[in-house]
Design an enzyme around this catalytic site. Sequence first.
Site, PDB file in Angstrom:
ATOM      1  N   ASN A 183      -2.214  -0.571  13.231  1.00 48.13           N
ATOM      2  CA  ASN A 183      -3.484  -0.021  12.937  1.00 48.13           C
ATOM      3  C   ASN A 183      -4.037  -0.443  11.447  1.00 48.13           C
ATOM      4  O   ASN A 183      -5.193   0.161  11.036  1.00 48.13           O
ATOM      5  CB  ASN A 183      -3.442   1.537  12.946  1.00 48.13           C
ATOM      6  CG  ASN A 183      -2.732   2.062  12.109  1.00 48.13           C
ATOM      7  OD1 ASN A 183      -2.052   1.645  11.096  1.00 48.13           O
ATOM      8  ND2 ASN A 183      -2.321   3.352  12.457  1.00 48.13           N
ATOM      9  N   ARG A 217      -3.165   7.276   0.890  1.00 45.38           N
ATOM     10  CA  ARG A 217      -2.449   8.483   0.771  1.00 45.38           C
ATOM     11  C   ARG A 217      -3.246   9.694  -0.203  1.00 45.38           C
ATOM     12  O   ARG A 217      -3.281   9.084  -1.337  1.00 45.38           O
ATOM     13  CB  ARG A 217      -0.987   8.741   0.625  1.00 45.38           C
ATOM     14  CG  ARG A 217       0.018   8.192   1.956  1.00 45.38           C
ATOM     15  CD  ARG A 217      -0.146   9.174   3.189  1.00 45.38           C
ATOM     16  NE  ARG A 217       0.568   8.649   4.403  1.00 45.38           N
ATOM     17  CZ  ARG A 217      -0.136   7.793   5.238  1.00 45.38           C
ATOM     18  NH1 ARG A 217      -1.434   7.586   5.467  1.00 45.38           N
ATOM     19  NH2 ARG A 217       0.550   7.334   6.390  1.00 45.38           N
ATOM     20  N   GLN A 232      -1.584  17.788   5.660  1.00 47.50           N
ATOM     21  CA  GLN A 232      -2.358  17.830   6.877  1.00 47.50           C
ATOM     22  C   GLN A 232      -2.045  18.544   7.982  1.00 47.50           C
ATOM     23  O   GLN A 232      -0.736  18.530   8.169  1.00 47.50           O
ATOM     24  CB  GLN A 232      -2.284  16.249   7.050  1.00 47.50           C
ATOM     25  CG  GLN A 232      -3.190  15.473   6.395  1.00 47.50           C
ATOM     26  CD  GLN A 232      -3.527  14.012   6.437  1.00 47.50           C
ATOM     27  OE1 GLN A 232      -4.214  13.155   5.895  1.00 47.50           O
ATOM     28  NE2 GLN A 232      -2.652  13.484   7.741  1.00 47.50           N
ATOM     29  N   HIS A 278      -8.170  12.629   9.091  1.00 45.06           N
ATOM     30  CA  HIS A 278      -7.166  11.324   9.188  1.00 45.06           C
ATOM     31  C   HIS A 278      -7.557  10.449  10.443  1.00 45.06           C
ATOM     32  O   HIS A 278      -6.394  10.790  11.319  1.00 45.06           O
ATOM     33  CB  HIS A 278      -5.961  11.753   8.886  1.00 45.06           C
ATOM     34  CG  HIS A 278      -4.938  10.445   8.632  1.00 45.06           C
ATOM     35  ND1 HIS A 278      -3.757  10.774   7.971  1.00 45.06           N
ATOM     36  CD2 HIS A 278      -4.903   9.402   8.530  1.00 45.06           C
ATOM     37  CE1 HIS A 278      -3.045   9.498   7.597  1.00 45.06           C
ATOM     38  NE2 HIS A 278      -3.997   8.680   8.199  1.00 45.06           N
TER      39      HIS A 278
HETATM   40  P1  NAD Z   1       1.661  -3.169   3.646  1.00 42.84           P
HETATM   41  O1  NAD Z   1       3.331  -2.847   3.570  1.00 42.84           O
HETATM   42  O2  NAD Z   1       1.318  -4.316   4.653  1.00 42.84           O
HETATM   43  O3  NAD Z   1       1.415  -3.266   2.390  1.00 42.84           O
HETATM   44  C1  NAD Z   1       1.526  -2.636   1.160  1.00 42.84           C
HETATM   45  C2  NAD Z   1       1.199  -3.320  -0.185  1.00 42.84           C
HETATM   46  O4  NAD Z   1       1.438  -2.400  -1.162  1.00 42.84           O
HETATM   47  C3  NAD Z   1       2.349  -4.502  -0.432  1.00 42.84           C
HETATM   48  O5  NAD Z   1       1.605  -5.625  -0.622  1.00 42.84           O
HETATM   49  C4  NAD Z   1       2.946  -3.882  -1.619  1.00 42.84           C
HETATM   50  O6  NAD Z   1       3.301  -4.908  -2.404  1.00 42.84           O
HETATM   51  C5  NAD Z   1       1.984  -2.935  -2.278  1.00 42.84           C
HETATM   52  N1  NAD Z   1       2.435  -2.058  -2.926  1.00 42.84           N
HETATM   53  C6  NAD Z   1       3.634  -1.331  -2.932  1.00 42.84           C
HETATM   54  N2  NAD Z   1       3.851  -0.556  -4.361  1.00 42.84           N
HETATM   55  C7  NAD Z   1       2.680  -0.751  -5.032  1.00 42.84           C
HETATM   56  C8  NAD Z   1       2.264  -0.322  -6.261  1.00 42.84           C
HETATM   57  N3  NAD Z   1       3.005   0.563  -7.131  1.00 42.84           N
HETATM   58  N4  NAD Z   1       1.253  -0.717  -6.804  1.00 42.84           N
HETATM   59  C9  NAD Z   1       0.555  -1.742  -6.227  1.00 42.84           C
HETATM   60  N5  NAD Z   1       0.908  -2.240  -5.046  1.00 42.84           N
HETATM   61  C10 NAD Z   1       1.774  -1.938  -4.387  1.00 42.84           C
HETATM   62  O7  NAD Z   1       0.936  -1.846   4.310  1.00 42.84           O
HETATM   63  P2  NAD Z   1      -0.544  -1.682   4.965  1.00 42.84           P
HETATM   64  O8  NAD Z   1      -0.302  -1.819   6.422  1.00 42.84           O
HETATM   65  O9  NAD Z   1      -1.380  -2.407   4.279  1.00 42.84           O
HETATM   66  O10 NAD Z   1      -0.498  -0.083   4.603  1.00 42.84           O
HETATM   67  C11 NAD Z   1      -0.560   0.324   3.194  1.00 42.84           C
HETATM   68  C12 NAD Z   1      -0.693   1.783   3.528  1.00 42.84           C
HETATM   69  O11 NAD Z   1      -1.753   2.565   3.883  1.00 42.84           O
HETATM   70  C13 NAD Z   1       0.392   2.579   3.905  1.00 42.84           C
HETATM   71  O12 NAD Z   1       1.645   2.793   3.224  1.00 42.84           O
HETATM   72  C14 NAD Z   1      -0.014   3.863   4.463  1.00 42.84           C
HETATM   73  O13 NAD Z   1       0.089   4.754   3.558  1.00 42.84           O
HETATM   74  C15 NAD Z   1      -1.603   3.622   4.565  1.00 42.84           C
HETATM   75  N6  NAD Z   1      -2.102   3.647   5.752  1.00 42.84           N
HETATM   76  C16 NAD Z   1      -3.213   4.677   6.202  1.00 42.84           C
HETATM   77  C17 NAD Z   1      -3.368   4.789   7.475  1.00 42.84           C
HETATM   78  C18 NAD Z   1      -4.645   5.744   7.796  1.00 42.84           C
HETATM   79  O14 NAD Z   1      -4.834   5.942   8.980  1.00 42.84           O
HETATM   80  N7  NAD Z   1      -5.467   6.122   6.957  1.00 42.84           N
HETATM   81  C19 NAD Z   1      -2.728   3.859   8.334  1.00 42.84           C
HETATM   82  C20 NAD Z   1      -1.923   2.826   8.195  1.00 42.84           C
HETATM   83  C21 NAD Z   1      -1.512   2.973   6.783  1.00 42.84           C
END
Ligand code: NAD
Length: 394
Positions: A146, A284, A313, A332
């Site tokens: 997603n 988050r 949530q 969400h």
């Molecule tokens: P991903 O693993 O592709 O990307 C995460 C990125 O965060 C990586 O590039 C990593 O290097 C970076 N990162 C980690 N810690 C960090 C920090 N302290 N400072 C800066 N960068 C940091 O994940 P994604 O698919 O892009 O998803 C990211 C986040 O989005 C998920 O962890 C989740 O919490 C959230 N998400 C939300 C929904 C929603 O419905 N709202 C859906 C999917 C994911």
Amino acid sequence: MKVLCVLYPDPLAGYPPKYVRDTLPRLTAYPGGMSLPTPSAVDFTPGELLGCVSGGLGLRSYLEEQGHEFVVTSDKDGEDSVFERELPDADVVISQPFWPAYLSAERIAKAKKLKLALTAGIGSDHVDLEAAIQRGITVAEETYSNSISVAEHAVLQLLCLVRNFVSSHEWVRNGGWNIADAVSQAYDIEGMDVGVIAAGRIGRAVLKRLKPFDVNLHYMDRHRLPEAVEHELGLTYHPDVQSLVRSVDAVSVHAPLQPQTYHLFDDELLATMRRGSYIVNTARAEIMVRDAVVRALESGQLAGYAGDVWYPQPPASDHPWRTMPHNAMTPHVSGSTLSAQARYAAGTREILEDFFAGRPIRDEYLIVDGGKLAGAGAHAYTTAGTASPGSTGA
Ligand code: NAD
């Protein structure tokens, strides 16, 4: 085996809903070439509502035909909840971040048989990862399922804020036509400095989608992007969040929740932003200090806040983010479009098929495995000591 699945409640008007479209577009791969989920089969038609209790992620007939017990509930919080009662002999727990079954260390201690904690979607911070590591529980999610859904929502919410969409819409809904009030806070995004915190799958997709708006793009991530990507998108890299937020008019947050990002946006950091900045947070909620966001909106330090993530949530009916000024919050929902559900339901089935057959789960789906961070989890999360604050539950 017993599979315990926590899903959001059915639509108020009953299940199934009346669908407004007949088909989903056919995708062939995720951006960058990662393959879509590859279960042996699915027992649903893509486009159906799968994430609610009656939808059951389309897994019921598959699991029951294999002789597994499949318990689905939306009753997830508190000691008397169905989830808490069913947990002690569950082998597998599945839940979605939209309606998370918080798997705290205490709950993991009670779940003596638990082997697999599966997130239908992305983001496993509702699981105490440290406790999962200690117990040798595998934590997995459907990486990329997603990501684009969320990226689209983040761009939508950014435009909603900058252009003052919500209150303009309210004028017409309420029978009014007061253009002066509506435009007093409306701007173009063109020419603005816009930054993302974390340029992973979602953050990078947001940057790509914002480029045609002729904004100046900024980012920070603990993994710097390849130079060619920085060049193609015209990105300015910042080594830390402090540098990024003082350099932009709007920021979109896409980092996982972990100790390094927990309560990152406090009064102090918000005060360093340009007056009238915008924040979109689809990552988050606990990356923000809840009341610091409210204070910044009330003082005008922030001109708008949008997102779709809350804590806990579901949030209480009096959660201040429901009513704070200049918010464009949604529940969400960004990662649970019908399009996304088809992918993460198929990915859940793929993981279960591998798990039951004793085959390795795709590396890119793994967060914790074999007593340590693994696969996608080793890239996104920082250390094996990651105990996610969010897992403490409601
Ligand atoms: P991903 O693993 O592709 O990307 C995460 C990125 O965060 C990586 O590039 C990593 O290097 C970076 N990162 C980690 N810690 C960090 C920090 N302290 N400072 C800066 N960068 C940091 O994940 P994604 O698919 O892009 O998803 C990211 C986040 O989005 C998920 O962890 C989740 O919490 C959230 N998400 C939300 C929904 C929603 O419905 N709202 C859906 C999917 C994911």
